[in-house]
Scaffold this motif. Structure first.
Motif, mmCIF file in Angstrom:
data_model
loop_
_atom_site.group_PDB
_atom_site.id
_atom_site.type_symbol
_atom_site.label_atom_id
_atom_site.label_comp_id
_atom_site.label_asym_id
_atom_site.label_seq_id
_atom_site.Cartn_x
_atom_site.Cartn_y
_atom_site.Cartn_z
ATOM 1 N N LYS A 77 0.860 -1.192 0.000
ATOM 2 C CA LYS A 77 0.000 0.000 0.000
ATOM 3 C C LYS A 77 0.893 1.238 0.000
ATOM 4 C CE LYS A 77 -3.336 0.231 3.056
ATOM 5 N NZ LYS A 77 -4.572 0.280 2.225
ATOM 6 N N TRP A 78 0.669 2.115 -0.984
ATOM 7 C CA TRP A 78 1.397 3.378 -1.038
ATOM 8 C C TRP A 78 0.632 4.411 -0.226
ATOM 9 C CZ3 TRP A 78 2.380 -0.271 -4.491
ATOM 10 C CH2 TRP A 78 3.684 -0.371 -4.991
ATOM 11 N N LEU A 79 1.189 4.815 0.908
ATOM 12 C CA LEU A 79 0.539 5.756 1.802
ATOM 13 C C LEU A 79 0.976 7.192 1.502
ATOM 14 C CD1 LEU A 79 1.022 3.706 5.075
ATOM 15 C CD2 LEU A 79 -1.103 3.971 3.794
ATOM 16 N N PRO A 80 0.169 8.172 1.823
ATOM 17 C CA PRO A 80 0.533 9.568 1.565
ATOM 18 C C PRO A 80 1.834 9.942 2.272
ATOM 19 C CG PRO A 80 -1.785 9.384 2.133
ATOM 20 C CD PRO A 80 -1.184 8.053 2.388
ATOM 21 N N ASN A 81 2.757 10.554 1.530
ATOM 22 C CA ASN A 81 4.033 11.019 2.065
ATOM 23 C C ASN A 81 4.896 9.893 2.620
ATOM 24 O OD1 ASN A 81 3.243 13.780 1.582
ATOM 25 N ND2 ASN A 81 2.026 13.673 3.461
ATOM 26 N N GLU A 82 4.644 8.660 2.190
ATOM 27 C CA GLU A 82 5.431 7.521 2.623
ATOM 28 C C GLU A 82 5.763 6.657 1.413
ATOM 29 O OE1 GLU A 82 4.490 5.378 6.256
ATOM 30 O OE2 GLU A 82 2.812 6.752 6.596
ATOM 31 N N ASN A 83 6.635 5.654 1.651
ATOM 32 C CA ASN A 83 6.918 4.664 0.627
ATOM 33 C C ASN A 83 5.864 3.575 0.668
ATOM 34 O OD1 ASN A 83 9.632 5.572 -0.409
ATOM 35 N ND2 ASN A 83 10.087 5.415 1.769
ATOM 36 N N GLY A 84 5.980 2.643 -0.265
ATOM 37 C CA GLY A 84 5.092 1.493 -0.223
ATOM 38 C C GLY A 84 5.371 0.661 1.012
ATOM 39 N N GLU A 85 4.342 0.285 1.746
ATOM 40 C CA GLU A 85 4.490 -0.520 2.960
ATOM 41 C C GLU A 85 3.654 -1.791 2.856
ATOM 42 O OE1 GLU A 85 6.596 0.142 5.264
ATOM 43 O OE2 GLU A 85 7.034 2.267 4.970
ATOM 44 N N LEU A 86 4.133 -2.855 3.490
ATOM 45 C CA LEU A 86 3.422 -4.122 3.475
ATOM 46 C C LEU A 86 2.219 -4.077 4.421
ATOM 47 C CD1 LEU A 86 6.209 -5.034 2.245
ATOM 48 C CD2 LEU A 86 5.787 -7.248 3.333
ATOM 49 N N HIS A 87 1.095 -4.567 3.930
ATOM 50 C CA HIS A 87 -0.106 -4.712 4.736
ATOM 51 C C HIS A 87 -0.677 -6.111 4.536
ATOM 52 C CE1 HIS A 87 0.228 -0.365 4.858
ATOM 53 N NE2 HIS A 87 -0.744 -0.299 5.745
ATOM 54 N N ILE A 88 -1.445 -6.563 5.502
ATOM 55 C CA ILE A 88 -2.119 -7.855 5.396
ATOM 56 C C ILE A 88 -3.624 -7.628 5.487
ATOM 57 C CG2 ILE A 88 -2.559 -10.062 6.543
ATOM 58 C CD1 ILE A 88 0.350 -10.201 7.268
ATOM 59 N N LEU A 89 -4.338 -8.206 4.546
ATOM 60 C CA LEU A 89 -5.798 -8.113 4.518
ATOM 61 C C LEU A 89 -6.391 -9.453 4.926
ATOM 62 C CD1 LEU A 89 -8.481 -6.660 3.670
ATOM 63 C CD2 LEU A 89 -8.120 -7.652 1.395
ATOM 64 N N ASP A 90 -7.229 -9.445 5.953
ATOM 65 C CA ASP A 90 -7.978 -10.638 6.365
ATOM 66 C C ASP A 90 -9.217 -10.728 5.487
ATOM 67 O OD1 ASP A 90 -10.030 -12.256 7.813
ATOM 68 O OD2 ASP A 90 -8.456 -12.378 9.345
ATOM 69 N N LEU A 91 -9.324 -11.772 4.675
ATOM 70 C CA LEU A 91 -10.418 -11.859 3.706
ATOM 71 C C LEU A 91 -11.779 -12.061 4.359
ATOM 72 C CD1 LEU A 91 -8.683 -13.985 0.926
ATOM 73 C CD2 LEU A 91 -9.265 -11.560 0.848
ATOM 74 N N ALA A 92 -11.820 -12.613 5.576
ATOM 75 C CA ALA A 92 -13.094 -12.839 6.258
ATOM 76 C C ALA A 92 -13.617 -11.557 6.901
ATOM 77 C CB ALA A 92 -12.942 -13.934 7.308
ATOM 78 N N THR A 93 -12.747 -10.831 7.573
ATOM 79 C CA THR A 93 -13.169 -9.634 8.301
ATOM 80 C C THR A 93 -12.937 -8.345 7.522
ATOM 81 O OG1 THR A 93 -11.005 -9.353 9.356
ATOM 82 C CG2 THR A 93 -12.592 -10.811 10.446
ATOM 83 N N LYS A 94 -12.130 -8.430 6.441
ATOM 84 C CA LYS A 94 -11.709 -7.261 5.648
ATOM 85 C C LYS A 94 -10.854 -6.292 6.468
ATOM 86 C CE LYS A 94 -13.672 -8.509 1.823
ATOM 87 N NZ LYS A 94 -14.151 -9.828 2.262
ATOM 88 N N GLU A 95 -10.330 -6.744 7.585
ATOM 89 C CA GLU A 95 -9.462 -5.926 8.418
ATOM 90 C C GLU A 95 -8.050 -5.875 7.836
ATOM 91 O OE1 GLU A 95 -7.676 -5.767 12.997
ATOM 92 O OE2 GLU A 95 -9.161 -7.277 12.424
ATOM 93 N N GLU A 96 -7.470 -4.680 7.802
ATOM 94 C CA GLU A 96 -6.111 -4.495 7.304
ATOM 95 C C GLU A 96 -5.147 -4.279 8.462
ATOM 96 O OE1 GLU A 96 -5.718 -1.513 4.313
ATOM 97 O OE2 GLU A 96 -7.493 -2.174 3.211
ATOM 98 N N THR A 97 -3.988 -4.944 8.384
ATOM 99 C CA THR A 97 -2.954 -4.801 9.399
ATOM 100 C C THR A 97 -1.661 -4.364 8.734
ATOM 101 O OG1 THR A 97 -3.943 -6.571 10.738
ATOM 102 C CG2 THR A 97 -1.662 -5.953 11.221
#
Length: 254
Positions: free
Chosen positions: A180-200
């Motif tokens: 995920k490319w965040l504003p004013n940051e580099n690309g960072e790794l995130h994990i998406l839980d497909l059941a809850t749609k929660e991002e970590t």
């Protein structure tokens, strides 16, 4: 030894201008995005050695190379299904980038996205039933999607107004790791839980991070990052639970 007439002409022209000791690079061949066959017999990759981006296959020892696409369009980022029978890839056959499927002989038999947006980086689920990818009209509106092979339905997985792509399923198919490319940051790794749609959020570093894949155990994620010390790309591993990093470069990721 006979010299082809065009090569002879170039040699004569070079000598006539007194430049016989100068070498000028006139090609820029790149081979990118290698993806191993499930049985380890070889890998597919994209290359511009023919002028535009095409997809090739190379066996394990590098002695056999086959060109799989030759349609005059740009064909990129190939990935192989878990059964080793199908290649998903990106092509601009219809004017914009969509995801296509072809067999190992290069026969294109399916198109799974039908939109006017750029599509990016397809990845297969471990059971071969789904494909995740990035898609959107702009970088700020590129989200993760999922295509179900059986139902032929596309589902949107994220909706956060950032560039989400380089996604990859966990071995159990329950989670997706992505960049995920965040504003004013580099690309960072995130994990998406497909059941809850929660991002970590998985990483938080000052360097750019790229492709990411799960370990077979599902406990770690391997990814590429730009090493600001060596000025090269290196490989890192991060534990999903502890978020501790290990890598081959001298730059310490915190």
């Amino acid at each position: 030894m006979k010299i082809p007439i065009i090569l002879f002409f170039l040699l004569v022209l070079n000598v006539s201008f007194g430049q016989q000791n100068q070498i000028k690079k006139i090609t820029n061949i790149k081979d990118m995005y290698p993806y191993w066959m499930p049985d380890g017999s070889g890998f597919v990759f994209q290359s511009n050695r023919t002028g535009n981006w095409e997809i090739f296959y190379m066996n394990q020892n590098g002695k056999e190379i086959k060109q799989l696409t030759s349609n005059g369009f740009n064909n990129t980022t190939p990935t192989v299904s878990p059964d080793g029978k199908t290649i998903a890839f990106i092509s601009d056959l219809d004017g914009d980038t969509d995801i296509y499927l072809m067999d190992l002989k290069g026969n294109i038999f399916d198109k799974i996205t039908h939109n006017s947006f750029p599509d990016y980086h397809p990845a297969w689920s471990s059971d071969g039933k789904k494909i995740t990818y990035g898609s959107g009209p702009t970088d700020e509106e590129t989200e993760l999607f999922e295509f179900n092979i059986q139902s032929r339905k596309n589902s949107q997985l994220t909706s956060n107004d950032y560039f989400d792509s380089f996604s990859n399923y966990s071995p159990d198919g329950k989670k997706i790791v992505f960049i995920k490319w965040l504003p004013n940051e580099n690309g960072e790794l995130h994990i998406l839980d497909l059941a809850t749609k929660e991002e970590t959020r998985l990483t938080n570093s000052p360097v750019f991070e790229g492709h990411c894949v799960w370990s077979k155990s599902g406990k770690d994620v391997y990814y590429s990052f730009y090493n600001s010390v060596s000025k090269n790309w290196d490989i890192a591993k991060i534990n999903v639970e502890t978020k501790k990093n290990r890598h081959s470069g001298r730059f310490i990721i915190k």
